[in-house]
Write a protein that holds these residues in place. Structure first.
Motif, PDB file in Angstrom:
ATOM      1  N   THR A  88       0.862  -1.183   0.000  1.00  0.00           N
ATOM      2  CA  THR A  88       0.000   0.000   0.000  1.00  0.00           C
ATOM      3  C   THR A  88       0.903   1.238   0.000  1.00  0.00           C
ATOM      4  O   THR A  88       2.100   1.143   0.285  1.00  0.00           O
ATOM      5  N   TRP A  89       0.300   2.372  -0.298  1.00  0.00           N
ATOM      6  CA  TRP A  89       1.081   3.611  -0.354  1.00  0.00           C
ATOM      7  C   TRP A  89       1.680   3.935   1.012  1.00  0.00           C
ATOM      8  O   TRP A  89       2.841   4.306   1.125  1.00  0.00           O
ATOM      9  N   HIS A 130     -10.251   4.672  10.309  1.00  0.00           N
ATOM     10  CA  HIS A 130     -10.393   3.626  11.321  1.00  0.00           C
ATOM     11  C   HIS A 130     -11.282   4.034  12.500  1.00  0.00           C
ATOM     12  O   HIS A 130     -11.806   3.176  13.195  1.00  0.00           O
ATOM     13  N   SER A 131     -11.417   5.339  12.715  1.00  0.00           N
ATOM     14  CA  SER A 131     -12.191   5.775  13.881  1.00  0.00           C
ATOM     15  C   SER A 131     -13.693   5.811  13.606  1.00  0.00           C
ATOM     16  O   SER A 131     -14.483   6.016  14.503  1.00  0.00           O
ATOM     17  N   ARG A 132     -14.097   5.635  12.359  1.00  0.00           N
ATOM     18  CA  ARG A 132     -15.521   5.695  12.035  1.00  0.00           C
ATOM     19  C   ARG A 132     -15.960   4.431  11.318  1.00  0.00           C
ATOM     20  O   ARG A 132     -15.502   4.153  10.216  1.00  0.00           O
ATOM     21  N   ARG A 133     -16.863   3.741  11.909  1.00  0.00           N
ATOM     22  CA  ARG A 133     -17.368   2.513  11.291  1.00  0.00           C
ATOM     23  C   ARG A 133     -18.210   2.845  10.052  1.00  0.00           C
ATOM     24  O   ARG A 133     -19.052   3.730  10.087  1.00  0.00           O
ATOM     25  N   GLY A 134     -17.940   2.142   8.989  1.00  0.00           N
ATOM     26  CA  GLY A 134     -18.739   2.310   7.779  1.00  0.00           C
ATOM     27  C   GLY A 134     -18.485   3.601   7.030  1.00  0.00           C
ATOM     28  O   GLY A 134     -19.306   4.046   6.232  1.00  0.00           O
ATOM     29  N   VAL A 135     -17.328   4.207   7.251  1.00  0.00           N
ATOM     30  CA  VAL A 135     -16.991   5.445   6.551  1.00  0.00           C
ATOM     31  C   VAL A 135     -16.791   5.135   5.059  1.00  0.00           C
ATOM     32  O   VAL A 135     -16.301   4.077   4.692  1.00  0.00           O
ATOM     33  N   LYS A 136     -17.194   6.045   4.203  1.00  0.00           N
ATOM     34  CA  LYS A 136     -17.074   5.854   2.753  1.00  0.00           C
ATOM     35  C   LYS A 136     -15.693   6.281   2.271  1.00  0.00           C
ATOM     36  O   LYS A 136     -15.096   7.203   2.819  1.00  0.00           O
ATOM     37  N   THR A 137     -15.223   5.602   1.237  1.00  0.00           N
ATOM     38  CA  THR A 137     -13.920   5.947   0.655  1.00  0.00           C
ATOM     39  C   THR A 137     -13.876   7.429   0.284  1.00  0.00           C
ATOM     40  O   THR A 137     -12.896   8.110   0.544  1.00  0.00           O
ATOM     41  N   LEU A 176       1.731  13.662  -4.418  1.00  0.00           N
ATOM     42  CA  LEU A 176       0.407  13.695  -3.795  1.00  0.00           C
ATOM     43  C   LEU A 176      -0.681  13.307  -4.799  1.00  0.00           C
ATOM     44  O   LEU A 176      -1.611  12.586  -4.460  1.00  0.00           O
ATOM     45  N   ASP A 177      -0.543  13.788  -6.045  1.00  0.00           N
ATOM     46  CA  ASP A 177      -1.524  13.437  -7.082  1.00  0.00           C
ATOM     47  C   ASP A 177      -1.530  11.937  -7.358  1.00  0.00           C
ATOM     48  O   ASP A 177      -2.577  11.304  -7.373  1.00  0.00           O
ATOM     49  N   GLU A 178      -0.338  11.389  -7.567  1.00  0.00           N
ATOM     50  CA  GLU A 178      -0.230   9.955  -7.833  1.00  0.00           C
ATOM     51  C   GLU A 178      -0.679   9.153  -6.617  1.00  0.00           C
ATOM     52  O   GLU A 178      -1.368   8.144  -6.749  1.00  0.00           O
ATOM     53  N   GLY A 179      -0.288   9.617  -5.466  1.00  0.00           N
ATOM     54  CA  GLY A 179      -0.622   8.927  -4.231  1.00  0.00           C
ATOM     55  C   GLY A 179      -2.111   8.910  -3.955  1.00  0.00           C
ATOM     56  O   GLY A 179      -2.643   7.945  -3.411  1.00  0.00           O
ATOM     57  N   THR A 180      -2.802   9.974  -4.350  1.00  0.00           N
ATOM     58  CA  THR A 180      -4.238  10.055  -4.123  1.00  0.00           C
ATOM     59  C   THR A 180      -4.949   8.897  -4.820  1.00  0.00           C
ATOM     60  O   THR A 180      -5.861   8.288  -4.265  1.00  0.00           O
ATOM     61  N   VAL A 181      -4.494   8.570  -6.020  1.00  0.00           N
ATOM     62  CA  VAL A 181      -5.066   7.450  -6.771  1.00  0.00           C
ATOM     63  C   VAL A 181      -4.816   6.137  -6.027  1.00  0.00           C
ATOM     64  O   VAL A 181      -5.710   5.303  -5.880  1.00  0.00           O
ATOM     65  N   ARG A 182      -3.598   5.990  -5.525  1.00  0.00           N
ATOM     66  CA  ARG A 182      -3.253   4.772  -4.770  1.00  0.00           C
ATOM     67  C   ARG A 182      -4.023   4.696  -3.469  1.00  0.00           C
ATOM     68  O   ARG A 182      -4.497   3.630  -3.078  1.00  0.00           O
ATOM     69  N   LEU A 183      -4.141   5.824  -2.788  1.00  0.00           N
ATOM     70  CA  LEU A 183      -4.851   5.857  -1.511  1.00  0.00           C
ATOM     71  C   LEU A 183      -6.302   5.418  -1.699  1.00  0.00           C
ATOM     72  O   LEU A 183      -6.825   4.647  -0.911  1.00  0.00           O
ATOM     73  N   GLU A 184      -6.915   5.902  -2.764  1.00  0.00           N
ATOM     74  CA  GLU A 184      -8.308   5.553  -3.037  1.00  0.00           C
ATOM     75  C   GLU A 184      -8.455   4.037  -3.194  1.00  0.00           C
ATOM     76  O   GLU A 184      -9.371   3.423  -2.660  1.00  0.00           O
ATOM     77  N   LYS A 185      -7.502   3.441  -3.899  1.00  0.00           N
ATOM     78  CA  LYS A 185      -7.506   1.991  -4.095  1.00  0.00           C
ATOM     79  C   LYS A 185      -7.298   1.260  -2.761  1.00  0.00           C
ATOM     80  O   LYS A 185      -8.012   0.310  -2.440  1.00  0.00           O
ATOM     81  N   ASP A 186      -6.334   1.744  -1.984  1.00  0.00           N
ATOM     82  CA  ASP A 186      -6.019   1.126  -0.681  1.00  0.00           C
ATOM     83  C   ASP A 186      -7.220   1.181   0.264  1.00  0.00           C
ATOM     84  O   ASP A 186      -7.550   0.208   0.931  1.00  0.00           O
TER      85      ASP A 186
END
Length: 130
Positions: A4-5, A49-56, A99-109
């Protein structure tokens, strides 16, 4: 298993810290960039992690809201390193690209993590996650 990123950045951070004062200016700048992004990323992971069912999408919004403070923090570090102005500008561009490239990875993660969480909660506990 793909890294992961956040895992990749943590590994880079550990490597940079092990160099310590032996690091060159470029390594120092790279290290400072990793630290700034990692700080911002960890807060968004905590938010997730602090919110159950949080949306991506909510996590992505949280990360986006931290982006400017992350860039500012890095800029401050760069000024502290007395780096040449052209190099500073180059790195300011670089952190934005990372940050731009990472944002795409973060969304996937986060999407993957959210799916795992949903499975665990549906399964009624952590037993099924082993």
């Amino acid at each position: 298993e793909e890294m992961t990123w956040i895992e990749e950045l943590e590994e880079k951070d550990t490597a940079a810290r092990s160099k310590g004062s032996a690091a060159s200016k470029v390594e120092g700048a790279e290290g400072a960039m990793v630290v700034a992004i990692l700080g911002c990323l960890k807060k968004s992971y905590e938010f997730f992690h602090s919110r159950r069912g949080v949306k991506t999408a909510e996590v992505m919004q949280d990360f986006a809201s931290r982006r400017d403070e992350c860039i500012k923090e890095f800029e401050g570090e760069m000024l502290g390193q007395k780096m040449h102005e052209s190099m500073q500008l180059m790195y300011m561009d670089k952190i934005k690209n990372v940050l731009d490239e990472g944002t795409v990875r973060l969304e996937k993660d986060i999407t993957k993590l959210a799916e795992e969480h949903a499975r665990v909660w549906r399964g009624g506990g952590l037993a099924g996650a082993a």
